[in-house]
Motif scaffolding. Sequence first.
Motif, PDB file in Angstrom:
ATOM      1  N   THR A 241       0.833  -1.202   0.000  1.00 34.15           N
ATOM      2  CA  THR A 241       0.000   0.000   0.000  1.00 34.15           C
ATOM      3  C   THR A 241       0.867   1.251   0.000  1.00 34.15           C
ATOM      4  O   THR A 241       0.615   2.199  -0.749  1.00 34.15           O
ATOM      5  CB  THR A 241      -0.941   0.000   1.221  1.00 34.15           C
ATOM      6  N   ALA A 242       1.906   1.262   0.836  1.00 35.04           N
ATOM      7  CA  ALA A 242       2.812   2.417   0.897  1.00 35.04           C
ATOM      8  C   ALA A 242       3.502   2.629  -0.443  1.00 35.04           C
ATOM      9  O   ALA A 242       3.566   3.759  -0.941  1.00 35.04           O
ATOM     10  CB  ALA A 242       3.842   2.216   2.006  1.00 35.04           C
TER      11      ALA A 242
ATOM     12  N   GLN B 244       2.483   1.752  -3.377  1.00 39.87           N
ATOM     13  CA  GLN B 244       1.518   2.223  -4.359  1.00 39.87           C
ATOM     14  C   GLN B 244       1.211   3.711  -4.158  1.00 39.87           C
ATOM     15  O   GLN B 244       0.998   4.433  -5.125  1.00 39.87           O
ATOM     16  CB  GLN B 244       0.258   1.359  -4.323  1.00 39.87           C
ATOM     17  N   GLU B 245       1.217   4.170  -2.924  1.00 39.86           N
ATOM     18  CA  GLU B 245       1.055   5.608  -2.664  1.00 39.86           C
ATOM     19  C   GLU B 245       2.274   6.381  -3.175  1.00 39.86           C
ATOM     20  O   GLU B 245       2.140   7.488  -3.697  1.00 39.86           O
ATOM     21  CB  GLU B 245       0.843   5.881  -1.175  1.00 39.86           C
TER      22      GLU B 245
ATOM     23  N   THR C  44       4.003   5.821  -5.733  1.00 36.71           N
ATOM     24  CA  THR C  44       3.943   6.022  -7.189  1.00 36.71           C
ATOM     25  C   THR C  44       3.241   7.327  -7.549  1.00 36.71           C
ATOM     26  O   THR C  44       3.410   7.829  -8.659  1.00 36.71           O
ATOM     27  CB  THR C  44       3.227   4.857  -7.916  1.00 36.71           C
ATOM     28  N   LYS C  45       2.473   7.884  -6.616  1.00 35.55           N
ATOM     29  CA  LYS C  45       1.719   9.122  -6.873  1.00 35.55           C
ATOM     30  C   LYS C  45       2.543  10.388  -6.616  1.00 35.55           C
ATOM     31  O   LYS C  45       2.093  11.484  -6.937  1.00 35.55           O
ATOM     32  CB  LYS C  45       0.456   9.137  -6.010  1.00 35.55           C
TER      33      LYS C  45
ATOM     34  N   VAL D  41       3.809   9.782   3.768  1.00 39.41           N
ATOM     35  CA  VAL D  41       3.403   8.586   3.021  1.00 39.41           C
ATOM     36  C   VAL D  41       2.603   7.652   3.925  1.00 39.41           C
ATOM     37  O   VAL D  41       1.602   7.071   3.497  1.00 39.41           O
ATOM     38  CB  VAL D  41       4.617   7.861   2.407  1.00 39.41           C
TER      39      VAL D  41
ATOM     40  N   LEU E 277      -0.908   8.934   3.981  1.00 38.27           N
ATOM     41  CA  LEU E 277      -1.563   8.643   2.706  1.00 38.27           C
ATOM     42  C   LEU E 277      -1.912   7.160   2.563  1.00 38.27           C
ATOM     43  O   LEU E 277      -2.913   6.806   1.939  1.00 38.27           O
ATOM     44  CB  LEU E 277      -0.677   9.083   1.537  1.00 38.27           C
ATOM     45  N   ALA E 278      -1.084   6.312   3.150  1.00 33.24           N
ATOM     46  CA  ALA E 278      -1.305   4.861   3.076  1.00 33.24           C
ATOM     47  C   ALA E 278      -2.282   4.377   4.143  1.00 33.24           C
ATOM     48  O   ALA E 278      -2.541   3.174   4.243  1.00 33.24           O
ATOM     49  CB  ALA E 278       0.022   4.126   3.199  1.00 33.24           C
TER      50      ALA E 278
END
Length: 173
Positions: A94-95, A97-98, A100-101, A113, A116-117
């Motif tokens: 999950t972290a 994938q965050e 990547t933003k 992060v 956000l995760a």
Amino acid sequence: MTFRYDFAPTPFGDALVVFSDEGIVRFDLSEAADPSVPWLLEDVSSRLRDVPVPDPGAADELAHLLADYFAGSRVRFDEEVRLDWRLIDGFHRTALQEITKIEWGQTASYGEVAVLAGSPGAARAVGTACRLTPFSIIVPVHRVVRSDGTPGQYGAHPEYKRYLLDLEQNQTT
């Protein structure tokens, strides 16, 4: 499932790229100066429970994207190549994938992060996710910095992180 590997050039040396039928499983800079070191393939083979076979040319598309990236183009690897996330799961996935933003030339702290995760207070776990990423550069963990804005580590090569941050900063102006 078939696993294959090739090497892609970077300014740090050739990186090991392992593919599955679903996409890139691992992009490894850890020993870029000598990616033929047997433990690299042994490690990924152990984690995949299968031995990747050589596939010269498999990384050609990625090599072109890397060349563009290192020339200063704002490449979004996660939009250009398919990733197979099988080697990482749970909060670490999950972290990542965050991460990547995080936009080109921008940074976020480990704590930001974590928020956000969905796990405020999990900054250390974000650091672990960055350290364990199977997608160095492709998932821009180099954009995750300490809360005071200093770069922090990048595996055994903090100089790589500084290089990547400088590359992106110099292209934003």
